[in-house]
Design an enzyme around this catalytic site. Structure first.
Site, mmCIF file in Angstrom:
data_model
loop_
_atom_site.group_PDB
_atom_site.id
_atom_site.type_symbol
_atom_site.label_atom_id
_atom_site.label_comp_id
_atom_site.label_asym_id
_atom_site.label_seq_id
_atom_site.Cartn_x
_atom_site.Cartn_y
_atom_site.Cartn_z
ATOM 1 N N ALA A 275 0.844 -1.194 0.000
ATOM 2 C CA ALA A 275 0.000 0.000 0.000
ATOM 3 C C ALA A 275 0.881 1.246 0.000
ATOM 4 O O ALA A 275 2.074 1.174 0.290
ATOM 5 C CB ALA A 275 -0.916 0.000 1.218
ATOM 6 N N MET A 276 0.290 2.377 -0.328
ATOM 7 C CA MET A 276 1.019 3.653 -0.345
ATOM 8 C C MET A 276 0.069 4.760 0.076
ATOM 9 O O MET A 276 -1.038 4.870 -0.414
ATOM 10 C CB MET A 276 1.576 3.894 -1.770
ATOM 11 C CG MET A 276 2.282 5.223 -1.933
ATOM 12 S SD MET A 276 3.780 5.348 -0.900
ATOM 13 C CE MET A 276 3.889 7.121 -0.685
ATOM 14 N N GLU A 277 0.568 5.594 0.992
ATOM 15 C CA GLU A 277 -0.289 6.538 1.708
ATOM 16 C C GLU A 277 -0.509 7.867 0.997
ATOM 17 O O GLU A 277 -0.800 8.868 1.644
ATOM 18 C CB GLU A 277 0.329 6.816 3.081
ATOM 19 C CG GLU A 277 1.666 7.603 3.069
ATOM 20 C CD GLU A 277 2.900 6.733 2.960
ATOM 21 O OE1 GLU A 277 2.776 5.544 2.624
ATOM 22 O OE2 GLU A 277 4.012 7.243 3.224
ATOM 23 N N ASN A 278 -0.392 7.930 -0.334
ATOM 24 C CA ASN A 278 -0.553 9.203 -1.060
ATOM 25 C C ASN A 278 -1.666 10.055 -0.450
ATOM 26 O O ASN A 278 -2.722 9.548 -0.102
ATOM 27 C CB ASN A 278 -0.901 8.926 -2.517
ATOM 28 C CG ASN A 278 -0.030 7.869 -3.128
ATOM 29 O OD1 ASN A 278 1.155 8.054 -3.272
ATOM 30 N ND2 ASN A 278 -0.625 6.718 -3.436
ATOM 31 N N GLU A 311 -1.776 3.073 7.041
ATOM 32 C CA GLU A 311 -1.852 4.127 6.021
ATOM 33 C C GLU A 311 -2.586 5.367 6.547
ATOM 34 O O GLU A 311 -2.219 6.498 6.221
ATOM 35 C CB GLU A 311 -2.531 3.608 4.751
ATOM 36 C CG GLU A 311 -1.872 2.373 4.121
ATOM 37 C CD GLU A 311 -0.379 2.512 3.911
ATOM 38 O OE1 GLU A 311 0.095 3.613 3.611
ATOM 39 O OE2 GLU A 311 0.342 1.502 4.072
ATOM 40 N N HIS A 314 -0.331 7.376 8.658
ATOM 41 C CA HIS A 314 0.595 8.164 7.831
ATOM 42 C C HIS A 314 0.039 9.547 7.488
ATOM 43 O O HIS A 314 0.809 10.442 7.133
ATOM 44 C CB HIS A 314 0.858 7.450 6.509
ATOM 45 C CG HIS A 314 2.090 6.594 6.498
ATOM 46 N ND1 HIS A 314 3.294 7.004 7.017
ATOM 47 C CD2 HIS A 314 2.308 5.353 5.995
ATOM 48 C CE1 HIS A 314 4.198 6.039 6.837
ATOM 49 N NE2 HIS A 314 3.630 5.032 6.235
ATOM 50 N N GLU A 333 7.783 5.819 9.057
ATOM 51 C CA GLU A 333 7.389 4.406 9.073
ATOM 52 C C GLU A 333 7.335 3.809 10.479
ATOM 53 O O GLU A 333 6.487 2.972 10.768
ATOM 54 C CB GLU A 333 8.329 3.591 8.178
ATOM 55 C CG GLU A 333 8.305 4.007 6.719
ATOM 56 C CD GLU A 333 6.931 3.962 6.079
ATOM 57 O OE1 GLU A 333 6.004 3.375 6.689
ATOM 58 O OE2 GLU A 333 6.758 4.541 4.999
HETATM 59 ZN ZN LIG Z 1 4.271 3.157 5.727
#
Ligand SMILES: [Zn+2]
Length: 611
Positions: A275-278, A311, A314, A333
């Protein structure tokens, strides 16, 4: 999570909240008169803050399989307009640029008048991604807002790489494996201006998706989960969309923040690694966001809760406040990982993440941290490959475990107060770990916690020993043979000959002591040996590091091991479940390493398993 969106965008260096965009210009293009430079932090890869960008206007034309005349399939043509100022007089512009072809530049001043440029130069060391644009003549002056207009072309990856723009495909209900062919005409989507943010958090998707919205009242702003029409119609986004909304609400309340974007979208991508927290568009691998009560396993639901919480955490730690440079990526992180457990505990307590953190983070981190790949939390990454390598168990799980330890020795209230101050002070900015330490220290002073620190220390002194050196201590506990004192000492677990030492917070539980009211240490190790005396000794057991809040292992001498073993046999409930869990993990690892050799070993494991 990992950087997956190092993108086709150009970046002028030095935005305050840009981790990757600080480089030193090459000697050829040093600022002209006056030549005045800060000492470079990392002279070979980072932009310095000579060029300060304020806005990017980005226009991207995405061509998929059905390319019109003059376009190449699977490419993206982009136009970017970067407004920037300069801190000092310079005769060139240096940018980071990667994965681009067909580059062309124009520079204009505030009146829109062109400033002639010389041909751009790509740095010989391509891994640095430096691109220099010299002015044909003259200099750029501080106080003036310039606009750099750039055009470029980028490929869309179709080989499984998930960098930059990439193609991901999914099965539709009709069984197509590719995006729909036959694109006729063009659709132009316009987006409102974002808040000030690091470029690595910029994302968009193009897909024929549908969405589900979180139940009313869960969060003040729209929260949606997007996926393929059949997934959404089957209700597979229902669990995660409400979970996301509850977590946003929990973290905003806990940290006294207000999620600043206008909406929170989450979307599935088939080929994403995790996953990526854009900011505004969180991307997940499909199975980490889609849940079916009919077919999904309970473990899948747990995994979704865990990653969504990470996420969402973040959004504060990483997006609102980001690390200034990747060397301190643990500030993003380590916190997202740590807070993930707290978030799940708040909104899905049935998963017991507060306890699971020991097995999921602390113990893997202790194991990794004693191996050859360990590194300090504050890493020394310079090159893209090095930086990538530091997205490790240390950065995530050790970072989380160190946060858990700090929360324990400061108390929950003081830790929370310090974090709230840190977020408030550094929002929309880049932070370093020293910024965090300053705010934790202020909270500790206000709350009277510093009296529990080792004499002459503060938060920074203590935490530097945990963040700037790899490894962790092994704490040995033994009974002095003559007068029954308890001897406590530390050494580096992975190398007992190492000179490394830590400020080790020690909580003590004895056979006769009541349960601990908190995990504030009663003593600290600051050198390699401490002696302390406990009443009613010898003949009674003593245990350190209650509930394993400290990031270290403990080895008791044979006599204490026997006494602890006897307690476990007679009434294990006297020792907390978390302490028993860690005792087991410590003794397994100490035996494996050959540090603990004892005929009683099988026996103690036997009893630990039973309890
Ligand atoms: Zn992360």
């Amino acid at each position: 999570m990992k950087i997956t969106f190092l993108f086709l965008l150009l970046a002028v260096g030095g935005s305050i909240s840009h981790p990757p965009l600080q480089i030193e210009p090459s000697p050829r293009f040093r600022p002209v008169n006056p030549v005045k430079h800060k000492a470079p932090v990392s002279p070979l890869y980072r932009l310095n803050d000579t060029w300060i960008p304020s806005t990017y206007v980005v226009e991207i034309k995405v061509v998929l399989d059905n390319a019109p005349a003059g376009e190449v399939p699977y490419t993206a043509r982009s136009r970017v307009q970067i407004s920037f100022t300069v801190k000092e007089r310079v005769n060139s512009i240096t940018l980071h640029a990667n994965l681009l072809t067909g580059l062309a530049f124009r520079l204009t001043n505030e009146a829109g008048v062109d400033i002639p440029l010389s041909p751009y130069v790509v740095d010989k060391e391509v891994e640095k991604h430096f691109l220099h644009i010299p002015l044909l003549s003259g200099v750029l002056e501080p106080g003036v807002t310039y606009k750099l207009h750039a055009e470029s072309l980028a490929s869309i990856f179709r080989d499984g790489r998930t960098n930059a723009l990439y193609l991901s495909s999914y099965l539709t209900e009709f069984g197509d494996t590719n995006p729909e062919p036959g694109l006729v005409g063009w659709v132009r989507s316009k987006f409102t201006t974002t808040l000030k943010m690091p470029t690595y958090l910029f994302a968009f998707t193009i897909a024929e998706y549908e969405y589900v919205t979180a139940d009313a009242g869960l969060f003040a702003k729209p929260v949606r989960v997007w996926s393929t029409p059949n997934h959404i119609r089957d209700g597979l986004g229902n669990y995660s969309v409400n979970l996301t909304a509850k977590l946003l609400s929990f973290f905003d309340t806990f940290f006294n923040t207000t999620y600043p974007m206008e909406k929170v979208d989450s979307a599935t991508v088939t080929h994403k690694s995790s996953a990526m927290e854009n900011w505004g568009l969180i991307l997940y691998r499909t199975d980490l966001l889609m849940y079916s009560p009919l077919v999904s396993l309970e473990t899948s639901k747990n995994a979704i809760a865990s990653i969504v919480s990470h996420e969402v955490a973040h959004q504060n730690f990483g997006n609102l406040v980001t690390c200034k440079w990747w060397s301190e990526i643990w500030l993003n992180e380590g916190f997202a990982t740590y807070l993930s457990y707290m978030g799940v505990d708040a909104v899905a307590p049935e998963f017991r993440h507060g306890e699971w953190q020991l097995n999921d983070a602390l113990q893997p981190a202790l194991a990794y941290d004693s191996g050859p790949d360990s590194h300090p939390l504050k890493n020394s990454g310079l090159t893209p490959a090095e930086i990538d390598s530091y997205f490790s168990t240390i950065t995530y799980e050790k970072g989380a475990s160190i946060n858990r330890m700090v929360e324990a020795f400061l108390t929950k209230e003081t830790f929370k107060k310090g974090l709230i101050r840190y977020l408030e002070a550094k929002k929309f900015l880049g932070a370093e770990q020293d910024d965090l330490f300053v705010h934790l220290q202020q909270a500790a002073v206000e709350d009277g916690r510093v009296s529990t620190f080792p004499p002459g220390t503060d938060v920074k002194t203590i935490l530097d020993t945990w963040t700037t050196q790899a490894g962790h201590p092994l704490v040995r506990v033994s009974v002095h043979s003559v007068h029954g004192d308890v001897l406590i000492s530390q050494e580096r677990y992975s190398d007992t000959n190492s000179p490394n030492l830590w400020y080790v917070p020690i909580t003590v539980v004895t056979q006769d002591s009541p349960p601990l009211p908190n995990h504030v240490p009663t003593l600290w190790l600051s050198n390699n040996q401490r002696t302390t005396t406990y009443d009613n000794f010898p003949g009674k057991w003593i245990m350190l590091n209650a509930d394993a809040t400290g990031f270290y292992r403990v080895l008791y001498d044979a006599e204490l091991t026997l006494l602890i073993q006897r307690q476990l046999r007679n009434d294990p409930s006297k020792i907390s479940p978390l302490s028993r869990t860690q005792l087991l993990d410590d003794y397994f690892n100490l035996a494996y390493k050959g540090i603990f050799r004892n005929f009683m070993f099988p026996d103690i494991l036997h009893f630990l398993f039973l309890v």
